[in-house]
Design a protein around this motif. Structure first.
Motif, PDB file in Angstrom:
ATOM      1  N   ASP A 135       0.826  -1.206   0.000  1.00 41.66           N
ATOM      2  CA  ASP A 135       0.000   0.000   0.000  1.00 41.66           C
ATOM      3  C   ASP A 135       0.865   1.264   0.000  1.00 41.66           C
ATOM      4  O   ASP A 135       0.556   2.223  -0.699  1.00 41.66           O
ATOM      5  CB  ASP A 135      -0.946  -0.005   1.200  1.00 41.66           C
ATOM      6  N   PHE A 136       1.944   1.239   0.740  1.00 38.80           N
ATOM      7  CA  PHE A 136       2.832   2.401   0.748  1.00 38.80           C
ATOM      8  C   PHE A 136       3.519   2.586  -0.599  1.00 38.80           C
ATOM      9  O   PHE A 136       3.685   3.710  -1.077  1.00 38.80           O
ATOM     10  CB  PHE A 136       3.870   2.259   1.861  1.00 38.80           C
ATOM     11  N   LEU A 137       3.919   1.488  -1.218  1.00 38.09           N
ATOM     12  CA  LEU A 137       4.528   1.588  -2.542  1.00 38.09           C
ATOM     13  C   LEU A 137       3.509   2.015  -3.594  1.00 38.09           C
ATOM     14  O   LEU A 137       3.857   2.685  -4.568  1.00 38.09           O
ATOM     15  CB  LEU A 137       5.182   0.264  -2.917  1.00 38.09           C
ATOM     16  N   GLU A 138       2.249   1.633  -3.418  1.00 40.15           N
ATOM     17  CA  GLU A 138       1.203   2.095  -4.337  1.00 40.15           C
ATOM     18  C   GLU A 138       0.989   3.607  -4.211  1.00 40.15           C
ATOM     19  O   GLU A 138       0.719   4.281  -5.201  1.00 40.15           O
ATOM     20  CB  GLU A 138      -0.114   1.366  -4.061  1.00 40.15           C
ATOM     21  N   ILE A 139       1.110   4.147  -3.013  1.00 37.54           N
ATOM     22  CA  ILE A 139       1.004   5.596  -2.830  1.00 37.54           C
ATOM     23  C   ILE A 139       2.146   6.299  -3.565  1.00 37.54           C
ATOM     24  O   ILE A 139       1.941   7.310  -4.241  1.00 37.54           O
ATOM     25  CB  ILE A 139       0.991   5.946  -1.322  1.00 37.54           C
ATOM     26  N   ILE A 140       3.359   5.751  -3.472  1.00 36.42           N
ATOM     27  CA  ILE A 140       4.490   6.314  -4.212  1.00 36.42           C
ATOM     28  C   ILE A 140       4.256   6.176  -5.715  1.00 36.42           C
ATOM     29  O   ILE A 140       4.544   7.102  -6.489  1.00 36.42           O
ATOM     30  CB  ILE A 140       5.795   5.618  -3.786  1.00 36.42           C
ATOM     31  N   GLN A 196       1.360   6.094  -7.275  1.00 42.52           N
ATOM     32  CA  GLN A 196       0.347   7.072  -7.671  1.00 42.52           C
ATOM     33  C   GLN A 196       0.942   8.469  -7.744  1.00 42.52           C
ATOM     34  O   GLN A 196       0.572   9.262  -8.604  1.00 42.52           O
ATOM     35  CB  GLN A 196      -0.824   7.047  -6.695  1.00 42.52           C
ATOM     36  N   PHE A 197       1.868   8.779  -6.849  1.00 47.69           N
ATOM     37  CA  PHE A 197       2.505  10.093  -6.871  1.00 47.69           C
ATOM     38  C   PHE A 197       3.413  10.249  -8.084  1.00 47.69           C
ATOM     39  O   PHE A 197       3.424  11.292  -8.729  1.00 47.69           O
ATOM     40  CB  PHE A 197       3.296  10.311  -5.581  1.00 47.69           C
ATOM     41  N   LEU A 198       4.174   9.214  -8.406  1.00 46.54           N
ATOM     42  CA  LEU A 198       5.111   9.291  -9.522  1.00 46.54           C
ATOM     43  C   LEU A 198       4.417   9.269 -10.877  1.00 46.54           C
ATOM     44  O   LEU A 198       4.726  10.068 -11.763  1.00 46.54           O
ATOM     45  CB  LEU A 198       6.125   8.145  -9.449  1.00 46.54           C
ATOM     46  N   PHE A 199       3.478   8.344 -11.059  1.00 44.64           N
ATOM     47  CA  PHE A 199       2.877   8.144 -12.369  1.00 44.64           C
ATOM     48  C   PHE A 199       1.500   8.772 -12.502  1.00 44.64           C
ATOM     49  O   PHE A 199       0.902   8.731 -13.573  1.00 44.64           O
ATOM     50  CB  PHE A 199       2.797   6.647 -12.692  1.00 44.64           C
ATOM     51  N   LEU A 200       0.983   9.337 -11.418  1.00 49.15           N
ATOM     52  CA  LEU A 200      -0.312  10.039 -11.420  1.00 49.15           C
ATOM     53  C   LEU A 200      -1.445   9.169 -11.939  1.00 49.15           C
ATOM     54  O   LEU A 200      -2.259   9.605 -12.742  1.00 49.15           O
ATOM     55  CB  LEU A 200      -0.216  11.332 -12.238  1.00 49.15           C
TER      56      LEU A 200
END
Length: 168
Positions: free
Chosen positions: A70-75, A77-81
């Motif tokens: 989940d934390f990597l998914e947040i990153i 989403q931030f990187l690839f929008l």
């Protein structure tokens, strides 16, 4: 007229680390598209895609032992929008991690032969474990990042051990 050796390209050496990185990245992408193009360009949703996109998210993966996803998914989403399951983006991010892994390995073992680097790039991308991983394409980039961290840690242990001997 000078006769040209047909295997001269594969027998030649790559001395620069940047040139090795370019060669590895190019052939990892080529081998990856050839080996996994069907899974990258066709969308098959297995149980991880709907659970991660529409399910309970972080709490749903605690019991599976994947608490960091989940934390990597947040990153992600931030990187690839995006918050979509895009197999091509996930596959390319996995191939970038695989190329970095092979570059680290080629630097540790000082592999400079073009033919060996091209063969290793095909081998590392077309392993059966990687092929099975593309069934869960939603997590391919995350698993590639985890593999990159593990190889980076092994590199620090192996190469860093040489430096630690001089300090002790």
């Amino acid at each position: 007229m000078k006769k040209r050796n047909k295997t001269a390209f594969f027998d030649s050496q790559v001395d620069s680390a940047l040139e090795r990185a370019k060669l590895i990245l190019c052939f990892v992408m080529i081998w990856g598209m050839l080996a996994h193009g069907f899974m990258l360009f066709n969308k098959f949703s297995f149980h991880d895609d709907p659970t991660m996109l529409f399910g309970s998210g972080f709490l749903g993966f605690l019991n599976l032992g994947r608490w960091m996803t989940d934390f990597l998914e947040i990153i992600n989403q931030f990187l690839f929008l995006y918050d979509y399951s895009l197999p091509v983006i996930n596959g390319i991010s996995f191939f970038l991690c695989e190329a970095a892994i092979l570059w680290i390995i080629s630097e540790i073992f000082e592999i400079k032969n073009k033919g060996i680097l091209i063969g290793l790039s095909g081998l590392i991308v077309a392993l059966p474990t990687v092929t099975c991983l593309f069934g869960y394409i939603h997590f391919a980039g995350l698993y590639g990042f985890g593999l990159l961290l593990s190889i980076g840690g092994a590199c620090l242990i192996c190469v860093g051990g040489v430096f630690l001997r001089y300090w002790v």
